[in-house]
Design a protein around this motif. Structure first.
Motif, PDB file in Angstrom:
ATOM      1  N   VAL A 171       0.868  -1.183   0.000  1.00 43.81           N
ATOM      2  CA  VAL A 171       0.000   0.000   0.000  1.00 43.81           C
ATOM      3  C   VAL A 171       0.904   1.231   0.000  1.00 43.81           C
ATOM      4  N   LEU A 172       0.567   2.207  -0.838  1.00 45.92           N
ATOM      5  CA  LEU A 172       1.306   3.471  -0.844  1.00 45.92           C
ATOM      6  C   LEU A 172       0.325   4.568  -0.462  1.00 45.92           C
ATOM      7  N   ALA A 173       0.562   5.185   0.680  1.00 48.96           N
ATOM      8  CA  ALA A 173      -0.358   6.228   1.149  1.00 48.96           C
ATOM      9  C   ALA A 173       0.447   7.431   1.605  1.00 48.96           C
ATOM     10  N   THR A 174      -0.113   8.608   1.384  1.00 51.21           N
ATOM     11  CA  THR A 174       0.599   9.833   1.744  1.00 51.21           C
ATOM     12  C   THR A 174      -0.388  10.961   1.964  1.00 51.21           C
ATOM     13  N   ALA A 175       0.107  12.051   2.529  1.00 53.37           N
ATOM     14  CA  ALA A 175      -0.671  13.294   2.652  1.00 53.37           C
ATOM     15  C   ALA A 175       0.197  14.369   2.000  1.00 53.37           C
ATOM     16  N   VAL A 176      -0.179  14.765   0.804  1.00 50.16           N
ATOM     17  CA  VAL A 176       0.692  15.613  -0.013  1.00 50.16           C
ATOM     18  C   VAL A 176       0.690  17.060   0.498  1.00 50.16           C
ATOM     19  N   VAL A 177       1.900  17.612   0.621  1.00 53.19           N
ATOM     20  CA  VAL A 177       2.063  19.063   0.763  1.00 53.19           C
ATOM     21  C   VAL A 177       2.793  19.512  -0.495  1.00 53.19           C
ATOM     22  N   ALA A 178       2.193  20.419  -1.247  1.00 56.04           N
ATOM     23  CA  ALA A 178       2.812  20.888  -2.494  1.00 56.04           C
ATOM     24  C   ALA A 178       2.796  22.406  -2.532  1.00 56.04           C
ATOM     25  N   MET A 237       6.095  14.573   1.059  1.00 55.97           N
ATOM     26  CA  MET A 237       5.130  13.480   1.105  1.00 55.97           C
ATOM     27  C   MET A 237       5.532  12.466   2.175  1.00 55.97           C
ATOM     28  N   PRO A 238       4.787  12.406   3.274  1.00 54.12           N
ATOM     29  CA  PRO A 238       5.039  11.360   4.270  1.00 54.12           C
ATOM     30  C   PRO A 238       4.673  10.006   3.684  1.00 54.12           C
ATOM     31  N   ASN A 239       5.481   9.011   3.986  1.00 58.79           N
ATOM     32  CA  ASN A 239       5.154   7.634   3.600  1.00 58.79           C
ATOM     33  C   ASN A 239       4.342   7.039   4.748  1.00 58.79           C
ATOM     34  N   LYS A 240       3.026   7.046   4.581  1.00 60.46           N
ATOM     35  CA  LYS A 240       2.132   6.590   5.663  1.00 60.46           C
ATOM     36  C   LYS A 240       2.084   5.058   5.611  1.00 60.46           C
ATOM     37  N   HIS A 241       2.974   4.468   6.417  1.00 62.84           N
ATOM     38  CA  HIS A 241       3.203   3.029   6.313  1.00 62.84           C
ATOM     39  C   HIS A 241       1.948   2.215   6.658  1.00 62.84           C
ATOM     40  N   HIS A 242       1.690   1.200   5.845  1.00 62.45           N
ATOM     41  CA  HIS A 242       0.622   0.231   6.106  1.00 62.45           C
ATOM     42  C   HIS A 242       1.288  -1.138   6.219  1.00 62.45           C
ATOM     43  N   PHE A 243       1.293  -1.691   7.420  1.00 60.85           N
ATOM     44  CA  PHE A 243       1.975  -2.958   7.639  1.00 60.85           C
ATOM     45  C   PHE A 243       0.952  -4.088   7.643  1.00 60.85           C
ATOM     46  N   ASN A 256      -2.269  -9.615   1.789  1.00 61.61           N
ATOM     47  CA  ASN A 256      -2.241  -8.165   1.578  1.00 61.61           C
ATOM     48  C   ASN A 256      -3.637  -7.553   1.679  1.00 61.61           C
ATOM     49  N   GLU A 257      -4.374  -7.953   2.699  1.00 54.71           N
ATOM     50  CA  GLU A 257      -5.745  -7.453   2.834  1.00 54.71           C
ATOM     51  C   GLU A 257      -6.003  -6.762   4.175  1.00 54.71           C
ATOM     52  N   VAL A 258      -5.260  -7.143   5.214  1.00 54.64           N
ATOM     53  CA  VAL A 258      -5.478  -6.548   6.541  1.00 54.64           C
ATOM     54  C   VAL A 258      -4.186  -5.854   6.968  1.00 54.64           C
ATOM     55  N   PHE A 259      -4.279  -4.560   7.252  1.00 57.61           N
ATOM     56  CA  PHE A 259      -3.088  -3.753   7.538  1.00 57.61           C
ATOM     57  C   PHE A 259      -3.220  -3.017   8.856  1.00 57.61           C
ATOM     58  N   HIS A 260      -2.072  -2.776   9.452  1.00 54.71           N
ATOM     59  CA  HIS A 260      -2.006  -1.800  10.540  1.00 54.71           C
ATOM     60  C   HIS A 260      -1.548  -0.485   9.923  1.00 54.71           C
ATOM     61  N   ALA A 261      -2.422   0.531   9.972  1.00 56.59           N
ATOM     62  CA  ALA A 261      -2.059   1.857   9.446  1.00 56.59           C
ATOM     63  C   ALA A 261      -1.335   2.592  10.571  1.00 56.59           C
ATOM     64  N   ALA A 262       0.006   2.616  10.491  1.00 55.19           N
ATOM     65  CA  ALA A 262       0.797   3.238  11.558  1.00 55.19           C
ATOM     66  C   ALA A 262       0.792   4.753  11.362  1.00 55.19           C
TER      67      ALA A 262
END
Ligand SMILES: O=c1[nH]c(=O)c2[nH]c(=O)[nH]c2[nH]1
Length: 286
Positions: A171-178, A237-243, A256-262
């Protein structure tokens, strides 16, 4: 030992302004957070307490409300320029004005009813000085994006402390600041904002990513290619890790279906993309 006054500026931070435009029964709203910051002949106030050169921060706040009432707000970049010019041109002791505005979006719920839109915030920072020079940096923050596949990360350095496993599907997740800098005059800041934002979204969704760094560059490249009015874009862009959670203790697979969103710590990937012939930035990024 002798000391001297270094760079300084002062202003009113986070002036909350809501401007309603009444078009008969249909209303429109602009919801802003405005910060002003002025500099100039400020030796005396710091060294002796003589306030004669100081335009009070309270007056700066009042000017924001008064000019919003008199002229309306329109695009945040245009309103910020109006304010910055007014501070510099009306006060000989003020040589430079910086105005920063965040705009919170409201979605229409009825003719005079609104629902606050997501967390995404449109931003701008403008500068104006007494030589008549101006700069405009537009931007956005808290644009939260996620791809549930199409992201790999492998081939990295492995040293004594590396435990990270290479992956070909994450999973690739981020909160963009541009923040992007305009090459010259941009006649329609609203249209330009929509174009850049669209490019960032398209490139994030459309790039098969081997790293967030590669995705960042693709997003910047797309914006610069499609929007000739901008010459440089800076992205954080923070790399919002999903483990992936180990469900084997429960006798369950996890494909690859259940993740901990750290939420922390997070990788923080920052970079700028600019035209080879971008003009000098001057004070735009200050
Ligand atoms: O896209 C990534 N870039 C990195 O530099 C990095 N480092 C890391 O631990 N994971 C990732 N992911």
């Amino acid at each position: 030992m002798t000391v001297k006054l270094g760079p300084n500026r002062y202003g009113k931070a986070e002036i909350r302004l809501v401007r309603v435009v009444r078009d008969g029964p249909v209303h429109h709203v602009k919801d802003l957070n405005v910060s002003t910051s002025l500099s100039g002949d400020m030796e005396a106030v710091h060294l002796t307490g003589d306030n004669a050169a100081v335009l009070p921060t309270d007056s700066q706040k009042n000017a924001v409300y008064a000019l919003a009432g008199k002229h309306g707000v329109g695009q945040i970049e245009d309103f910020a320029l109006l304010l910055a010019r007014r501070f510099v041109e009306s006060q000989p002791t003020i040589h430079h004005a910086r105005v920063e505005i965040d705009e919170y979006a409201w979605r229409r719920g009825g003719p005079h009813s609104f629902v606050r839109d997501g967390g995404e915030v449109r931003t701008c920072v403008v500068h104006h000085d007494r030589d008549g020079r101006s700069s405009v940096v537009s931007g956005l923050k808290d644009l939260v994006l996620m791809n549930t596949t199409g992201s790999e990360f492998h081939g990295f350095i492995v040293d004594d402390y590396t435990t990270l496993q290479p992956t070909t599907d994450r999973v690739l997740a981020t909160a963009v600041v541009a923040h992007w800098r305009h090459a010259g005059d941009t006649p329609d800041h609203g249209a330009s904002y929509e174009r850049v934002r669209e490019c960032l979204l398209e490139a994030f969704a459309g790039t098969h990513s081997r790293s967030l760094q590669q995705t960042l560059y693709a997003m910047g490249e797309r914006a610069l290619t499609a929007c000739p009015e901008i010459c440089e874009i800076r992205l954080a862009m923070p790399n919002k890790h999903h483990f992936a959670v180990d469900l084997s203790p429960f006798g369950l697979p996890n494909e690859n279906e259940v993740f901990h969103a750290a939420d922390r710590p997070y990788g923080l990937i920052e970079g700028s993309v600019l035209r080879e012939d971008a003009p000098d930035a001057g004070f735009a990024w200050e």
